[in-house]
Scaffold this active site. Structure first.
Site, short mmCIF file in Angstrom:
data_model
loop_
_atom_site.label_atom_id
_atom_site.label_comp_id
_atom_site.label_asym_id
_atom_site.label_seq_id
_atom_site.Cartn_x
_atom_site.Cartn_y
_atom_site.Cartn_z
N HIS A 161 0.80 -1.23 0.00
CA HIS A 161 0.00 0.00 0.00
C HIS A 161 0.83 1.28 0.00
CE1 HIS A 161 -2.76 -3.14 1.14
NE2 HIS A 161 -2.13 -3.33 2.29
N GLU A 175 0.65 -10.95 -7.35
CA GLU A 175 0.52 -10.36 -6.00
C GLU A 175 -0.44 -11.24 -5.19
OE1 GLU A 175 -2.18 -7.07 -5.87
OE2 GLU A 175 -1.17 -6.12 -4.19
N ARG A 190 -11.07 -4.59 4.39
CA ARG A 190 -10.44 -4.09 5.62
C ARG A 190 -10.36 -2.55 5.60
NH1 ARG A 190 -5.19 -7.43 6.62
NH2 ARG A 190 -5.42 -6.42 8.66
N ASP A 207 7.75 0.35 -9.23
CA ASP A 207 8.70 0.64 -10.31
C ASP A 207 9.57 -0.56 -10.63
OD1 ASP A 207 7.75 3.22 -10.54
OD2 ASP A 207 9.43 4.16 -9.51
N ARG A 245 -5.83 0.09 3.18
CA ARG A 245 -5.38 -1.15 2.51
C ARG A 245 -6.02 -1.33 1.12
NH1 ARG A 245 -2.76 -3.97 6.73
NH2 ARG A 245 -3.67 -3.42 8.74
N LEU A 292 -3.01 -12.95 2.17
CA LEU A 292 -3.77 -13.93 2.97
C LEU A 292 -5.19 -13.43 3.19
CD1 LEU A 292 -0.74 -14.19 5.26
CD2 LEU A 292 -1.78 -16.29 4.39
N SER A 293 -5.27 -12.16 3.61
CA SER A 293 -6.59 -11.56 3.85
C SER A 293 -7.06 -10.90 2.56
CB SER A 293 -6.47 -10.51 4.96
OG SER A 293 -5.66 -9.42 4.53
#
Ligand code: DHK
Length: 146
Positions: free
Chosen positions: A84, A102, A111, A91, A115, A105-106
Site C-alpha cells: 500500500h 501479487e 479491511r 517501479d 489497505r 492472505l486476507s
C-alpha cells in the site's frame, strides 16, 4: 527432462510473524508451514521454489531485480504493508518482464481504507487475495500455467 523453471516467492514485512500475528485475520499457519507446502507442490510439478522473507523494502526490490537477472519463470509476492506504500516496488515490477503475481492472505478490500490501494497490484500481472495460506497455493497454480 526435468523442468528447471524457478519461481521466486517473496514475502514482505511482518510475515515472519505468521502463526501468532492476528491469527483471526492471517490464520495459524506459520510462514515455514506455507513454505513447506509450496516446496512439496513445486517438487511434484518439477519446478524450483525460492522462498524468502524480509522486513526491508530494499531487499524486496533487490530480489525482484535478481529474479529478472536470473531469468525466473515468475514471482509470487506478498509485499505485506509495502503493498500500500511502495512506489519503489511498483517501479521495480514495471522494470522487469518476469510476471508478478501479487498475493494476500486476507482480502484487503474488506479491511481498512488504507489497505484498498495497492501500488504492487497496479504493476502486477494479477492478484489473489482472501484465501489465507491457500492464496499461495493458488498463485503457484497460476504461475505454473503462465
Ligand atoms: C499482509 C499484510 O502484512 C498487510 O499489511 C496487508 C497482507 C495484507 C495479507 O493479507 O497477506 O494489508
Amino acid at each position: 527432462m526435468a523442468d528447471t523453471r524457478k519461481i521466486y516467492v517473496l514475502n514482505g514485512p511482518n510475515l515472519n510473524m505468521l502463526g501468532t500475528r492476528e491469527p483471526e485475520i492471517y490464520g495459524y499457519d506459520t510462514l515455514d508451514d506455507i513454505a513447506e507446502r509450496m516446496e512439496d507442490a513445486a517438487h511434484r510439478a518439477h519446478v524450483e521454489i525460492d522462498f524468502r522473507q524480509s522486513n526491508h523494502e530494499g531487499h524486496l526490490v533487490d530480489w525482484v531485480q535478481e529474479a529478472h537477472r536470473e531469468g525466473a519463470h515468475a514471482i509470487i509476492m506478498n509485499p505485506g504493508a509495502y503493498t500500500h506504500t511502495s512506489i519503489a516496488l511498483h517501479d521495480a515490477i514495471k522494470s522487469i518482464t518476469v510476471p508478478v503475481i501479487e498475493i494476500h492472505l486476507s482480502n484487503p478490500h474488506t479491511r481498512e481504507a488504507f489497505r484498498h490501494k495497492s501500488y504492487v497490484g497496479m504493476a502486477a500481472k494479477g492478484t489473489i487475495a482472501g484465501f489465507g495460506a491457500m492464496s499461495y497455493m493458488l498463485a503457484l497454480e497460476a504461475a505454473l500455467e503462465l
